[in-house]
Motif scaffolding. Structure first.
Motif, PDB file in Angstrom:
ATOM      1  N   LEU A 169      -0.402  -9.732  -5.029  1.00  0.00           N
ATOM      2  CA  LEU A 169       0.839  -9.146  -5.536  1.00  0.00           C
ATOM      3  C   LEU A 169       0.702  -7.637  -5.721  1.00  0.00           C
ATOM      4  CD1 LEU A 169       1.942 -11.990  -7.970  1.00  0.00           C
ATOM      5  CD2 LEU A 169       2.839 -11.463  -5.701  1.00  0.00           C
ATOM      6  N   ASN A 170      -0.501  -7.160  -5.922  1.00  0.00           N
ATOM      7  CA  ASN A 170      -0.750  -5.712  -5.959  1.00  0.00           C
ATOM      8  C   ASN A 170      -0.450  -5.100  -4.587  1.00  0.00           C
ATOM      9  OD1 ASN A 170      -1.854  -3.174  -6.755  1.00  0.00           O
ATOM     10  ND2 ASN A 170      -3.793  -3.762  -5.817  1.00  0.00           N
ATOM     11  N   ILE A 171      -0.949  -5.741  -3.558  1.00  0.00           N
ATOM     12  CA  ILE A 171      -0.724  -5.240  -2.192  1.00  0.00           C
ATOM     13  C   ILE A 171       0.748  -5.407  -1.794  1.00  0.00           C
ATOM     14  CG2 ILE A 171      -1.358  -5.620   0.242  1.00  0.00           C
ATOM     15  CD1 ILE A 171      -4.126  -6.569  -0.839  1.00  0.00           C
ATOM     16  N   ALA A 172       1.395  -6.416  -2.359  1.00  0.00           N
ATOM     17  CA  ALA A 172       2.791  -6.697  -2.009  1.00  0.00           C
ATOM     18  C   ALA A 172       3.753  -5.605  -2.453  1.00  0.00           C
ATOM     19  CB  ALA A 172       3.218  -8.046  -2.599  1.00  0.00           C
ATOM     20  N   VAL A 173       3.262  -4.614  -3.163  1.00  0.00           N
ATOM     21  CA  VAL A 173       4.099  -3.449  -3.508  1.00  0.00           C
ATOM     22  C   VAL A 173       4.696  -2.850  -2.235  1.00  0.00           C
ATOM     23  CG1 VAL A 173       2.235  -1.718  -3.430  1.00  0.00           C
ATOM     24  CG2 VAL A 173       4.205  -1.345  -4.910  1.00  0.00           C
ATOM     25  N   ASN A 174       3.990  -3.011  -1.120  1.00  0.00           N
ATOM     26  CA  ASN A 174       4.452  -2.426   0.136  1.00  0.00           C
ATOM     27  C   ASN A 174       5.648  -3.159   0.749  1.00  0.00           C
ATOM     28  OD1 ASN A 174       2.754  -0.095   0.551  1.00  0.00           O
ATOM     29  ND2 ASN A 174       1.076  -1.568   0.542  1.00  0.00           N
ATOM     30  N   LEU A 175       6.089  -4.236   0.114  1.00  0.00           N
ATOM     31  CA  LEU A 175       7.303  -4.904   0.570  1.00  0.00           C
ATOM     32  C   LEU A 175       8.557  -4.176   0.096  1.00  0.00           C
ATOM     33  CD1 LEU A 175       6.213  -8.594  -0.087  1.00  0.00           C
ATOM     34  CD2 LEU A 175       6.577  -7.534   2.147  1.00  0.00           C
ATOM     35  N   PHE A 176       8.413  -3.346  -0.924  1.00  0.00           N
ATOM     36  CA  PHE A 176       9.569  -2.603  -1.426  1.00  0.00           C
ATOM     37  C   PHE A 176       9.790  -1.357  -0.565  1.00  0.00           C
ATOM     38  CE2 PHE A 176       8.108  -4.976  -5.142  1.00  0.00           C
ATOM     39  CZ  PHE A 176       9.298  -5.552  -5.579  1.00  0.00           C
ATOM     40  N   PRO A 177      10.965  -1.208  -0.004  1.00  0.00           N
ATOM     41  CA  PRO A 177      11.196  -0.079   0.912  1.00  0.00           C
ATOM     42  C   PRO A 177      10.901   1.282   0.276  1.00  0.00           C
ATOM     43  CG  PRO A 177      13.073  -1.579   0.902  1.00  0.00           C
ATOM     44  CD  PRO A 177      12.158  -2.047  -0.172  1.00  0.00           C
ATOM     45  N   GLU A 178      11.152   1.430  -1.013  1.00  0.00           N
ATOM     46  CA  GLU A 178      10.995   2.747  -1.648  1.00  0.00           C
ATOM     47  C   GLU A 178       9.532   3.158  -1.847  1.00  0.00           C
ATOM     48  OE1 GLU A 178      12.430   0.009  -2.789  1.00  0.00           O
ATOM     49  OE2 GLU A 178      12.928   0.203  -4.917  1.00  0.00           O
ATOM     50  N   CYS A 179       8.609   2.206  -1.643  1.00  0.00           N
ATOM     51  CA  CYS A 179       7.198   2.555  -1.882  1.00  0.00           C
ATOM     52  C   CYS A 179       6.699   3.599  -0.885  1.00  0.00           C
ATOM     53  CB  CYS A 179       6.315   1.315  -1.848  1.00  0.00           C
ATOM     54  SG  CYS A 179       6.000   0.758  -0.192  1.00  0.00           S
ATOM     55  N   ARG A 193       5.862   6.717  -5.460  1.00  0.00           N
ATOM     56  CA  ARG A 193       4.747   5.885  -5.910  1.00  0.00           C
ATOM     57  C   ARG A 193       5.264   4.711  -6.745  1.00  0.00           C
ATOM     58  NH1 ARG A 193      -0.014   6.593  -9.680  1.00  0.00           N
ATOM     59  NH2 ARG A 193      -1.619   5.397  -8.599  1.00  0.00           N
ATOM     60  N   LEU A 194       4.912   3.516  -6.333  1.00  0.00           N
ATOM     61  CA  LEU A 194       5.191   2.309  -7.108  1.00  0.00           C
ATOM     62  C   LEU A 194       3.865   1.609  -7.341  1.00  0.00           C
ATOM     63  CD1 LEU A 194       8.240   0.400  -5.529  1.00  0.00           C
ATOM     64  CD2 LEU A 194       8.246   1.943  -7.467  1.00  0.00           C
ATOM     65  N   VAL A 195       3.684   1.043  -8.520  1.00  0.00           N
ATOM     66  CA  VAL A 195       2.446   0.291  -8.766  1.00  0.00           C
ATOM     67  C   VAL A 195       2.752  -1.041  -9.442  1.00  0.00           C
ATOM     68  CG1 VAL A 195       0.849   2.252  -8.883  1.00  0.00           C
ATOM     69  CG2 VAL A 195       2.026   1.515 -10.952  1.00  0.00           C
ATOM     70  N   ALA A 196       1.930  -2.024  -9.114  1.00  0.00           N
ATOM     71  CA  ALA A 196       2.030  -3.325  -9.776  1.00  0.00           C
ATOM     72  C   ALA A 196       1.422  -3.203 -11.167  1.00  0.00           C
ATOM     73  CB  ALA A 196       1.264  -4.363  -8.967  1.00  0.00           C
ATOM     74  N   GLY A 253     -12.785   7.522   3.374  1.00  0.00           N
ATOM     75  CA  GLY A 253     -11.451   7.006   3.709  1.00  0.00           C
ATOM     76  C   GLY A 253     -10.930   6.109   2.604  1.00  0.00           C
ATOM     77  N   PHE A 254      -9.615   6.145   2.419  1.00  0.00           N
ATOM     78  CA  PHE A 254      -8.995   5.259   1.438  1.00  0.00           C
ATOM     79  C   PHE A 254      -8.487   3.990   2.125  1.00  0.00           C
ATOM     80  CE2 PHE A 254      -8.594   9.205  -1.009  1.00  0.00           C
ATOM     81  CZ  PHE A 254      -9.030   8.758  -2.247  1.00  0.00           C
ATOM     82  N   ILE A 255      -8.734   2.851   1.501  1.00  0.00           N
ATOM     83  CA  ILE A 255      -8.112   1.585   1.904  1.00  0.00           C
ATOM     84  C   ILE A 255      -7.362   1.111   0.668  1.00  0.00           C
ATOM     85  CG2 ILE A 255      -8.475  -0.766   2.713  1.00  0.00           C
ATOM     86  CD1 ILE A 255     -10.959   0.156   4.157  1.00  0.00           C
ATOM     87  N   THR A 256      -6.053   1.242   0.698  1.00  0.00           N
ATOM     88  CA  THR A 256      -5.297   1.162  -0.543  1.00  0.00           C
ATOM     89  C   THR A 256      -3.914   0.557  -0.343  1.00  0.00           C
ATOM     90  OG1 THR A 256      -4.298   2.541  -2.275  1.00  0.00           O
ATOM     91  CG2 THR A 256      -4.585   3.575  -0.142  1.00  0.00           C
ATOM     92  N   SER A 257      -3.349   0.028  -1.417  1.00  0.00           N
ATOM     93  CA  SER A 257      -1.961  -0.432  -1.356  1.00  0.00           C
ATOM     94  C   SER A 257      -0.992   0.736  -1.520  1.00  0.00           C
ATOM     95  CB  SER A 257      -1.706  -1.503  -2.414  1.00  0.00           C
ATOM     96  OG  SER A 257      -2.075  -1.025  -3.674  1.00  0.00           O
ATOM     97  N   GLU A 258      -1.507   1.916  -1.852  1.00  0.00           N
ATOM     98  CA  GLU A 258      -0.656   3.110  -1.958  1.00  0.00           C
ATOM     99  C   GLU A 258      -0.177   3.490  -0.562  1.00  0.00           C
ATOM    100  OE1 GLU A 258       0.122   4.969  -4.648  1.00  0.00           O
ATOM    101  OE2 GLU A 258      -1.155   4.048  -6.161  1.00  0.00           O
ATOM    102  N   SER A 259       1.128   3.699  -0.409  1.00  0.00           N
ATOM    103  CA  SER A 259       1.611   4.021   0.938  1.00  0.00           C
ATOM    104  C   SER A 259       2.607   5.169   0.972  1.00  0.00           C
ATOM    105  CB  SER A 259       2.234   2.787   1.570  1.00  0.00           C
ATOM    106  OG  SER A 259       3.383   2.428   0.837  1.00  0.00           O
ATOM    107  N   SER A 260       2.835   5.810  -0.165  1.00  0.00           N
ATOM    108  CA  SER A 260       3.816   6.900  -0.151  1.00  0.00           C
ATOM    109  C   SER A 260       3.249   8.110   0.581  1.00  0.00           C
ATOM    110  CB  SER A 260       4.217   7.279  -1.579  1.00  0.00           C
ATOM    111  OG  SER A 260       3.156   7.931  -2.226  1.00  0.00           O
ATOM    112  N   ALA A 261       4.156   8.900   1.169  1.00  0.00           N
ATOM    113  CA  ALA A 261       3.755  10.112   1.889  1.00  0.00           C
ATOM    114  C   ALA A 261       3.032  11.070   0.939  1.00  0.00           C
ATOM    115  CB  ALA A 261       4.989  10.770   2.485  1.00  0.00           C
TER     116      ALA A 261
END
Lengths: 158, 120
Positions: A97-107, A111-114, B79-87
């Motif tokens: 669910l932490n990784i699933a943050v990337n399902l939200f278009p605004e991420c 920055r969005l965090v679980a 390198g980062f491997i992360t759930s962060e994806s913002s520009a």
């Protein structure tokens, strides 16, 4: 019940989980039933504002947790029999669910965090309370070798 | 090569290790750390060639670790491997000296694409 909205496309959602697990995941749109929710994670923006939630019924939560590190199905069955996730499945589910943050278009633009993952019947109440008026969509998922469950995504307007 | 995998999730460390092999980067030595503090100690003691690091971790997060690594002038690829994806996040990583940012979930293909230039 909140209105259904395409927060994420069905095919994209299945691909997301397939990439995460390295296992084939089929997803189809489903009706939302907040009463069966047993795990829910909240997502906040940089100002701490709640922007979305992702919730699962118990079969989905157990199977997502197991599929992440390919834990044997017996652990899923044990959790379903007990009515609650084992510690390792809960830990894995939190990571999914932490990784699933990337399902939200605004991420991709902010920055969005679980934050916390709530479990048990409390998760159902929390989800219902916090998503009033939000866009909500649900998917039936079927994970290769693990089976089925329902996952629900809610997106709140800023 | 020596690869240090830094993530507070044991599951993710396992997945990164497994995907490295699937992406064709087998035969390298891997070590693990569960936060930035532990990672910094291992970087100083074991001098890895490459650090693959999560962003959000307790004790010391990934961007703080990168700052300390670059400040100490450790010659390690990072390198980062992360759930962060913002520009914004990606720009911050590159500005601070990261070699790449790979967003979770990743596949063997996307990992290969991100890491090939670093391994070259």
């Amino acid at each position: 019940m909140p209105a259904t909205a395409p927060i994420v496309e069905t095919e994209e959602f299945g691909k997301f989980l397939t990439d995460l697990f390295g296992l084939k995941v089929q997803s189809t749109e489903a009706a939302t039933d907040t009463g069966t929710i047993r795990a829910a994670t909240e997502y906040v923006d940089g100002d701490g504002q709640l922007r979305g939630l992702i919730a699962c019924d118990l079969p989905c939560a157990a199977r997502l947790g197991a599929a992440l590190t390919q834990i044997p199905m017996g652990a899923v069955d044990d959790s379903l029999d007990a009515g609650a996730l084992s510690d390792n499945l809960a830990e894995n589910l939190a990571e999914v669910l932490n990784i699933a943050v990337n399902l939200f278009p605004e991420c991709h633009s902010q920055r969005l965090v679980a934050t916390t993952t709530t479990q048990g019947e409390e998760a159902s109440t929390l989800f219902a309370e916090k998503t009033e008026g939000a866009a909500v969509c649900s998917f039936d998922i079927d994970i290769q070798r693990y089976g089925k469950g329902v996952i629900t995504i809610a997106r709140l307007e800023s | 090569m020596k690869i240090l995998i830094v993530d507070d999730s044991k599951a993710m460390r396992m997945i990164v290790t497994r995907t490295l092999k699937q992406a064709g980067f087998s035969g390298h030595t891997t070590a693990e750390a569960s936060n930035g503090v532990e990672a910094l100690q291992k970087i100083e003691e074991d001098t890895p060639d490459i650090v693959l690091c999560d962003w959000n971790m307790p004790e010391m997060n990934g961007i703080e670790l990168l700052g300390k690594v670059r400040e100490a002038q450790h010659n390690v690829r990072f390198g980062f491997i992360t759930s962060e994806s913002s520009a914004e996040t990606k720009a911050l990583a590159i500005e601070n000296g990261a070699d790449f940012v790979l967003t979770k979930p990743f596949t063997a293909d996307s990992m290969q694409l991100a890491l090939e230039p670093v391994f070259a």
